[in-house]
Motif scaffolding. Structure first.
Motif, PDB file in Angstrom:
ATOM      1  N   ARG A 138      -1.531  -3.809 -10.469  1.00 22.36           N
ATOM      2  CA  ARG A 138      -0.983  -5.017 -10.303  1.00 22.36           C
ATOM      3  C   ARG A 138      -0.381  -4.978  -8.592  1.00 22.36           C
ATOM      4  O   ARG A 138      -0.705  -6.106  -8.037  1.00 22.36           O
ATOM      5  N   ILE A 139      -0.179  -4.021  -8.441  1.00 20.25           N
ATOM      6  CA  ILE A 139       0.215  -4.010  -6.681  1.00 20.25           C
ATOM      7  C   ILE A 139      -1.194  -4.000  -5.941  1.00 20.25           C
ATOM      8  O   ILE A 139      -0.856  -4.739  -4.943  1.00 20.25           O
TER       9      ILE A 139
ATOM     10  N   GLN B 144       0.992  -1.220   0.027  1.00 20.45           N
ATOM     11  CA  GLN B 144      -0.107   0.086   0.135  1.00 20.45           C
ATOM     12  C   GLN B 144       0.846   1.093   0.004  1.00 20.45           C
ATOM     13  O   GLN B 144       0.380   2.253  -0.627  1.00 20.45           O
ATOM     14  N   THR B 145       2.159   1.237   0.719  1.00 24.49           N
ATOM     15  CA  THR B 145       2.889   2.434   0.736  1.00 24.49           C
ATOM     16  C   THR B 145       3.362   2.565  -0.845  1.00 24.49           C
ATOM     17  O   THR B 145       3.566   3.788  -1.398  1.00 24.49           O
ATOM     18  N   VAL B 146       4.070   1.360  -1.423  1.00 22.47           N
ATOM     19  CA  VAL B 146       4.258   1.731  -3.084  1.00 22.47           C
ATOM     20  C   VAL B 146       3.123   2.119  -3.746  1.00 22.47           C
ATOM     21  O   VAL B 146       3.414   3.034  -4.499  1.00 22.47           O
ATOM     22  N   ALA B 147       1.937   1.581  -3.717  1.00 24.45           N
ATOM     23  CA  ALA B 147       0.874   2.066  -4.331  1.00 24.45           C
ATOM     24  C   ALA B 147       0.622   3.567  -3.831  1.00 24.45           C
ATOM     25  O   ALA B 147       0.268   4.415  -4.873  1.00 24.45           O
ATOM     26  N   SER B 148       0.667   4.064  -2.778  1.00 27.31           N
ATOM     27  CA  SER B 148       0.648   5.364  -2.389  1.00 27.31           C
ATOM     28  C   SER B 148       1.566   6.064  -3.140  1.00 27.31           C
ATOM     29  O   SER B 148       1.496   7.685  -3.540  1.00 27.31           O
TER      30      SER B 148
ATOM     31  N   SER C  55       0.364 -18.389  -1.682  1.00 21.30           N
ATOM     32  CA  SER C  55       1.639 -18.375  -2.627  1.00 21.30           C
ATOM     33  C   SER C  55       0.990 -18.432  -3.892  1.00 21.30           C
ATOM     34  O   SER C  55       1.638 -17.780  -4.958  1.00 21.30           O
ATOM     35  N   LYS C  56      -0.071 -19.266  -4.112  1.00 15.57           N
ATOM     36  CA  LYS C  56      -0.510 -19.527  -5.389  1.00 15.57           C
ATOM     37  C   LYS C  56      -1.573 -18.477  -5.601  1.00 15.57           C
ATOM     38  O   LYS C  56      -1.783 -18.097  -6.888  1.00 15.57           O
ATOM     39  N   ALA C  57      -2.057 -17.856  -4.548  1.00 19.04           N
ATOM     40  CA  ALA C  57      -3.078 -16.719  -4.789  1.00 19.04           C
ATOM     41  C   ALA C  57      -2.718 -15.537  -5.341  1.00 19.04           C
ATOM     42  O   ALA C  57      -3.147 -14.755  -6.111  1.00 19.04           O
ATOM     43  N   VAL C  58      -1.257 -15.145  -4.938  1.00 22.83           N
ATOM     44  CA  VAL C  58      -0.808 -14.047  -5.548  1.00 22.83           C
ATOM     45  C   VAL C  58      -0.561 -14.126  -7.140  1.00 22.83           C
ATOM     46  O   VAL C  58      -0.990 -13.262  -7.771  1.00 22.83           O
ATOM     47  N   SER C  59      -0.245 -15.301  -7.594  1.00 23.77           N
ATOM     48  CA  SER C  59      -0.074 -15.379  -9.078  1.00 23.77           C
ATOM     49  C   SER C  59      -1.367 -15.353  -9.765  1.00 23.77           C
ATOM     50  O   SER C  59      -1.757 -14.831 -10.779  1.00 23.77           O
ATOM     51  N   VAL C  60      -2.460 -16.023  -9.158  1.00 30.28           N
ATOM     52  CA  VAL C  60      -3.810 -16.031  -9.360  1.00 30.28           C
ATOM     53  C   VAL C  60      -4.307 -14.537  -9.467  1.00 30.28           C
ATOM     54  O   VAL C  60      -4.900 -13.936 -10.414  1.00 30.28           O
ATOM     55  N   ALA C  61      -3.939 -13.866  -8.542  1.00 30.66           N
ATOM     56  CA  ALA C  61      -4.381 -12.493  -8.591  1.00 30.66           C
ATOM     57  C   ALA C  61      -3.804 -11.473  -9.585  1.00 30.66           C
ATOM     58  O   ALA C  61      -4.603 -10.610 -10.327  1.00 30.66           O
TER      59      ALA C  61
END
Length: 476
Positions: free
Chosen positions: A318-319, A290-294, A376-382
């Motif tokens: 993506r973030i 969220q900091t990077v997105a901000s 770990s898989k959810a990040v790739s699916v996202a």
């Protein structure tokens, strides 16, 4: 014929010498007479080659009484857990008489075992006699129940009258039976070992139970008939069960069962600590994303070249999609699993909201089961879902301000299938390769070990993703 069978079983399963087998065969000839004379079933068991079990090589049922067994047992393996007396005799060469046992067909018998010895006094087998006493026990129990039902129950359980405990001697929990004054009447081997662990000699075992375990005094003093509590004893955690027999005005005694659950509670504590640590890591990852997105949003507000703006928006999405994974984890009870329905819905709604800022009216439809997958898989699916929906928003509706995107997902055996469908202009095979689709292919092939396909539909585009999921993935 019978002796041939004996020889065959001995050759196949034992290390007996020829002279040993001949001696066994000589005894087998007399088994029917022994069975009729004693009105009992008789057997010969010999130790198997590896020494851990025994094999029934011969049997005889009486013609003078009902047989204990309905089915023949010759050729069956005898295990020590079910035949402790047989193995005691095989190992020590000592006989056992009138030991109460339970057959594999559920009948209670009086069992006597004597050794069969070969040359040099070696034990080469056992002669076993079993007499059915189940009916005798039923009649005896009925008679005793008329006078003192609860007292009879306690005496049968601890074998006070015959010194033949029915309680399994191999029980892992420490079991004590105490009289109304608290004195130990009976203790199983696990209980004896527990007392010895605290430095007491076995010869002093018949003290009051509180002498050994002062911390359970409140449990013993409690008038409740059944109590289960956890107590700390000598630095270890025990589950203490109290079962009082008899009536309040006339107690017959009390069972106290101590189960060491120290290791179990330690593992639970470790799991809790691990869960808290994992949740804290997820929280920090989410905050960092969220900091990077901000920072990206701040840069966009300060002004960007028009050609760079689209790249910032895509990176921001993506973030945010990855951050959605950790937001869902932190909002659920699971420390490392994500509901894929919630994840897809969150990402889709976020992207449609941004499209509305560009004066496009896009409708999202979702369908599929609630299914938990590892983070770990959810990040790739996202990331995959983000790119596919973003691709629809960006390219499918050039010539219209309104459209529909549907996301369907389902589990087939141990595979997840996700379809993203739009009703836009349709995918062109001559379309210029995009970074988004390159990300999708890379994630699916390398991270998810799956397959990706995109093709033009009758109206619009269908993008299909298929990848394996763990067998332990469960429906919510």
């Amino acid at each position: 014929m019978i002796n041939n069978r004996v020889e065959e079983l001995c050759d196949l399963h034992t290390n007996l010498l020829n002279e040993d087998v001949q001696k066994i065969k000589e005894i087998v000839v007399n088994l029917p007479l022994i069975a009729d004379l004693n009105k009992a079933n008789v057997f010969i068991d010999c130790p198997t080659r590896e020494g851990k079990h025994a094999i029934v090589v011969a049997e005889a049922a009486p013609t003078t009484a009902n047989s204990v067994y309905k089915k023949p047992v010759v050729g069956k393996i005898a295990y020590e857990a079910f035949e402790p007396s047989v193995f005691f005799t095989l190992r020590t060469g000592k006989p056992m008489f009138l030991n109460r046992a339970l057959t594999q067909e559920g009948k209670t018998v009086d069992q006597s075992v004597v050794p069969i010895k070969g040359s040099h006094n070696r034990v080469i087998g056992t002669l076993i006699m079993e007499k059915d006493i189940s009916e005798q026990l039923i009649s005896q129990n009925k008679m005793e129940a008329l006078s003192e039902a609860t007292e009879t129950l306690s005496e049968i359980l601890i074998g006070m009258t015959e010194n033949k405990p029915i309680i399994p001697e191999v029980i892992e929990d420490a079991l004590f039976f105490i009289d109304p004054s608290g004195k130990i009447i009976y203790s199983n081997p696990a209980a004896t070992n527990l007392i010895e662990e605290i430095g007491e000699r076995q010869s002093n075992i018949y003290y009051d139970l509180i002498h050994y375990f002062p911390s359970i005094k409140d449990i013993l003093d409690n008038p409740e008939e059944l109590i289960v509590e956890e107590v700390k004893i000598f630095g270890k955690i025990f589950q203490v069960k109290k079962i009082k027999l008899g009536q309040q005005e006339k107690p017959n005694g009390t069972f106290i069962i101590l189960k060491n659950i120290t290791e179990l509670r330690e593992k639970e504590r470790e799991l809790i600590v691990k869960s808290v640590a994992i949740r804290e890591i997820h929280h920090r990852v989410k905050n960092n994303l969220q900091t990077v997105a901000s920072l990206l949003r701040l840069q966009m507000r300060r002004g960007l070249p028009e050609e760079s703006k689209v790249h910032f928006v895509e990176s921001l999405n993506r973030i945010s999609s990855i951050a959605s994974v950790y937001e869902i984890i932190l909002s659920s009870s699971s420390v490392d699993e994500v509901d894929i329905y919630s994840l897809i819905e969150k990402i889709g709604n976020m992207l449609v909201y941004e499209a509305e800022q560009d004066n496009k009216q896009i409708h999202m439809n979702y369908s599929g089961p609630q299914l938990l997958i590892h983070s770990s898989k959810a990040v790739s699916v996202a990331l995959v879902i983000n790119e596919l929906i973003q691709n629809c928003v960006k390219h499918a509706f050039h010539h219209t301000s309104e459209g529909t995107i549907e996301v369907h997902f389902q589990q087939k055996d141990f595979e997840m299938v996700i379809d993203v469908i739009d009703n836009g202009v349709g995918y062109s095979l001559n379309a210029k390769p995009s970074l988004g689709l390159d990300i999708v292919r890379m994630m699916i092939e390398h991270d998810l070990s799956g397959q990706f396909k995109i093709e033009r539909a009758e109206k619009g585009t269908i993008a299909s993703v298929k990848f394996p999921i763990e067998k332990e993935a469960v429906h919510g």
